[in-house]
Every structure is written in structure tokens, then in C-alpha cells.
Motif scaffolding. Sequence first.
Motif, PDB file in Angstrom:
ATOM      1  N   GLU A 188       0.726  -1.249   0.069  1.00 57.95           N
ATOM      2  CA  GLU A 188       0.021  -0.060  -0.078  1.00 57.95           C
ATOM      3  C   GLU A 188       0.915   1.385  -0.042  1.00 57.95           C
ATOM      4  N   PRO A 189       1.766   1.292   0.851  1.00 57.60           N
ATOM      5  CA  PRO A 189       2.677   2.703   0.780  1.00 57.60           C
ATOM      6  C   PRO A 189       3.286   2.795  -0.544  1.00 57.60           C
TER       7      PRO A 189
ATOM      8  N   ILE B 130       0.381   4.387  -2.490  1.00 56.38           N
ATOM      9  CA  ILE B 130      -0.064   5.509  -2.029  1.00 56.38           C
ATOM     10  C   ILE B 130       0.833   6.971  -1.786  1.00 56.38           C
ATOM     11  N   LYS B 131       2.036   6.822  -1.436  1.00 56.89           N
ATOM     12  CA  LYS B 131       2.754   7.700  -1.070  1.00 56.89           C
ATOM     13  C   LYS B 131       3.150   8.715  -2.479  1.00 56.89           C
ATOM     14  N   ASN B 132       2.862   8.148  -3.443  1.00 56.48           N
ATOM     15  CA  ASN B 132       3.375   8.700  -4.719  1.00 56.48           C
ATOM     16  C   ASN B 132       1.952   8.997  -5.708  1.00 56.48           C
TER      17      ASN B 132
ATOM     18  N   LEU C 205      -6.257   7.122   4.940  1.00 61.15           N
ATOM     19  CA  LEU C 205      -4.903   7.035   4.078  1.00 61.15           C
ATOM     20  C   LEU C 205      -4.312   8.569   4.362  1.00 61.15           C
ATOM     21  N   LYS C 206      -5.000   9.576   4.337  1.00 60.23           N
ATOM     22  CA  LYS C 206      -4.212  10.942   4.537  1.00 60.23           C
ATOM     23  C   LYS C 206      -3.596  11.077   5.914  1.00 60.23           C
TER      24      LYS C 206
ATOM     25  N   ARG D 270      -2.590   8.099   7.465  1.00 58.22           N
ATOM     26  CA  ARG D 270      -1.643   7.234   7.564  1.00 58.22           C
ATOM     27  C   ARG D 270      -0.406   7.770   6.718  1.00 58.22           C
ATOM     28  N   TYR D 271      -0.610   8.445   5.634  1.00 56.25           N
ATOM     29  CA  TYR D 271       0.594   8.986   4.987  1.00 56.25           C
ATOM     30  C   TYR D 271       0.437  10.639   4.812  1.00 56.25           C
TER      31      TYR D 271
ATOM     32  N   ILE E 201       2.286  12.521   3.580  1.00 59.08           N
ATOM     33  CA  ILE E 201       2.838  13.327   2.388  1.00 59.08           C
ATOM     34  C   ILE E 201       1.580  13.426   1.420  1.00 59.08           C
TER      35      ILE E 201
ATOM     36  N   LYS F 214      -1.521  14.555   2.112  1.00 60.06           N
ATOM     37  CA  LYS F 214      -2.654  15.169   2.954  1.00 60.06           C
ATOM     38  C   LYS F 214      -3.240  16.326   2.031  1.00 60.06           C
TER      39      LYS F 214
END
Length: 429
Positions: free
Chosen positions: A170-171, A174-176, A191-192, A194-195, A197, A199
Motif C-alpha cells: 500500500e505505501p 499511496i505515497k506517490n 489514508l491521508k 496514515r501517509y 505526504i 494530505k
Amino acid sequence: METLKKLLIISPYFPPVNAADMQRVRMSLPYFAEQGWHAEVVTIAPEYSDLAQDELLLQSVPSTIKTHYVKAFSKSLTSKVGLGSIALRSLSYYQQKVNSILKREKFDLIYFSTTQFPVCILGAYWKKRFGVPYVIDMQDPWHSDYYINKPKSQRPPKYWFAYRLNKYLEPIAIKNVDGLISVSAGYIDQLKSRYPIIKNIPASVITFGAFAPDLKIAQDNRQQFVPLLNDEYINIVYVGRGGKDMHRAISPVFEAFKSALKTNPEKFSKIRFRFIGTSYAPSGQGVATVLPLAQQFGIENYVIEHTDRISYYCTLLTLQQANALFIPGSDDPQYTASKIFPYLLTRKPVLAVFNKKSSAIPIMQDYGVQHIYNYDDVSQEQLSVFFDQLVNHTLDAVDYNADAVKRHSAAEMTQAQCHLFDQILNAGH
């Protein structure tokens, strides 16, 4: 004339394969061009899927849509090492196919719309290699703790492996990611949080839409389907998966029916509840999850459960042939039940019971559904009114709020998706 922006859609399942997670794409395809987007689809060739196929689904896909097919490793080979998932079986083929497409042509955006989430990790790779931004449609949670404290019998197959794999994959995706679409605000918030970056990336809550052309396809092909209902009874129908997570929504309905039956057996004994397609297991191998609950209430003679799945258009036809429809929700508050729209399209009387936090409740209230409740607050009296109206034939065909019907149509939902796509492109300039 303005040049259309180009959208490459990654949808591992696609007609004629009958899978719930390709419905958003299928219902959006007729409307992308009018919103300024030229869409092409990359999917897995149907012969590699072990899901049921429904050729009628192809009738709703515009002939102008270009579809690219990828292969997948044979499940008989990969399942020996525990990798039966079509996402994992097709990953390297997806990489090769889209690489060749992006070398040849320029696309403005890649759109992952699927619950086969592992393919989404390729978004980060294609973004880095070809500079194409990507958006993910979160139709379900990807890495979720929902089942972690549930008994083993209630967990999906291979949960241990999937949980750890999802936590790792998942990261990467999702991070990109450049934008998120979801059927539930809860998924995006999660998700926002959890990550951090991501938001500030564009994100939008967009439910599935109501796609009216499907009703006509079902009616035009009704001779293909064996009738599933018995006209001697008053049929209350639900078509869709079962499961213990729906027992809290079903229990008050069974309890109220038991009470009505006790009060006036002659009046209410004509009612039959039919739960159809409640298991994802292969035909004949499904385990009933609703009938045992009916047995607990002592009303098993009035409840019929068919665990075998039926085709999408058989579903629509069966809903149209019912006297009334029942939609039970999950005890998971983020469960939105995108299936509510086919029910509403039929304009049949509906009884719906959901978790009080489910987004299905305000949507159905917006339509003007009379009998929509949450399972914590619904009273036996309210449910008895529904049964009473049903047997007295005072539940007529429903005339929903026209503005709500338009607002929740597939055309409007496609417009909302394209608005998000445009936001992503504008953010990149």
C-alpha cells in the motif's frame, strides 16, 4: 475543436467478466468524451479470469472504446505457492503492456479503478519512468485492520498472507499517488492520516452511479433467464453477498416479521424473503449465512437463500420482478453498498437497514426512500408498517426526487471523476 485529454484506465476485470469492481469504469465510459477525456482501458484477457462472464455486459460498452488486453500467469501454477490473486498473476504482464503503450503514445493520466490493489504499485513506477501522474479509486480499504480481531472462520481466505502483503504494498502506491477517489470519506481520511505526504492531494468521495441503460438490456434479454421467484408469494428480494457482518441489519427485520406472523399468520404467511447470490464460492459450494439466522428466529420456512451468484442482468431482472426489495448493510460503517443504485433504478418499494454512519442512508433519504433505517434505532413498529403496507398493496411504484436521480446518475458521477482528473493536471502545471 478542443483536443481531448487522454486517460489510461487500469481495470483488471472488465466486460464480459462480471465483477463488482469494474462497474464504475463500465458505467463511466459512455460519458468521458463529453467531459473532455478520451479513455482507453487496459484489462486482463477474460480467459485468465476465474470469475463468471456475462456477454450482455459488452452491450453497454461504447464501440469506440479501445481496449488493450494483458495475459496472466495460470492460477493452477501460481496457487501452488499461494499466489492465486489475479493482480499478482498479471503484474509483470501489466508492466510490459503499459510500458509499450506509454513508449508509443502520450497519456495525461493513469486511472486505477479496481479492488485488485497490488497492480496499483505500478503507478509509482510509470510515474517515475514516463512522468504520467496517476489516480487510485479506493472502492474498498486496501490495508485494513477490520478482520484482525475476527474469528478465523469470518476472515477471508489467506488473510494472514494478504494482510502482510497489503501492509507492504500500500505505501508504495499511496505515497506517490496524485489523486484519490473513494466511495467513502472514511477511506480517504484513513489514508491521508496514515501517509501525511498526501494530505494535500486532490481527493473526492464519489459513489457509483445509477446507469439506466442496464434496465433496458435486462428487459430486452429476459428470455435468457430462468425465473427465480414464485408468483404465488409476496417476494421480498435481496441479491448480493451475505455474511455475518450483515446480521445486525437483518436481525431486526426478521424479529419484526416473526412478530407480525405471530399477530396475524393468515395475513403475513404469503411473504417470502429471498436472498440470492450470497456467497462468492463456486456454484454449489457456498455456505449459507442468512438461513442460519432465520432458523434462530424460527422463520426458516419464510426465508430462501440461494448462495450461488447470478449474472448482473439476471439480478436486474429479478429485482424488477420482485414485490419489494430489501437492502441490508454491513456493520462496517464505511460500507457504502454501491449496489443500492440498481435497486433504486427499478423504482420498486425498498426496505433498507444500515449502520447509522453509512453514506447509503443520506443518499437514499435524498432519493426519498420511505423505509430507510439504521439498525440501532429502527423499531419493530416501523418495520411492521412496511410489512403491513406490502400485504395490503399500498406500496406503489416509487416516484423518486428527480434532482436526486440526476445527481446520482452515472453521467454526473463521471463528471465528478473528470473534475478531479482536471484538478490533478492543473496541480501539476
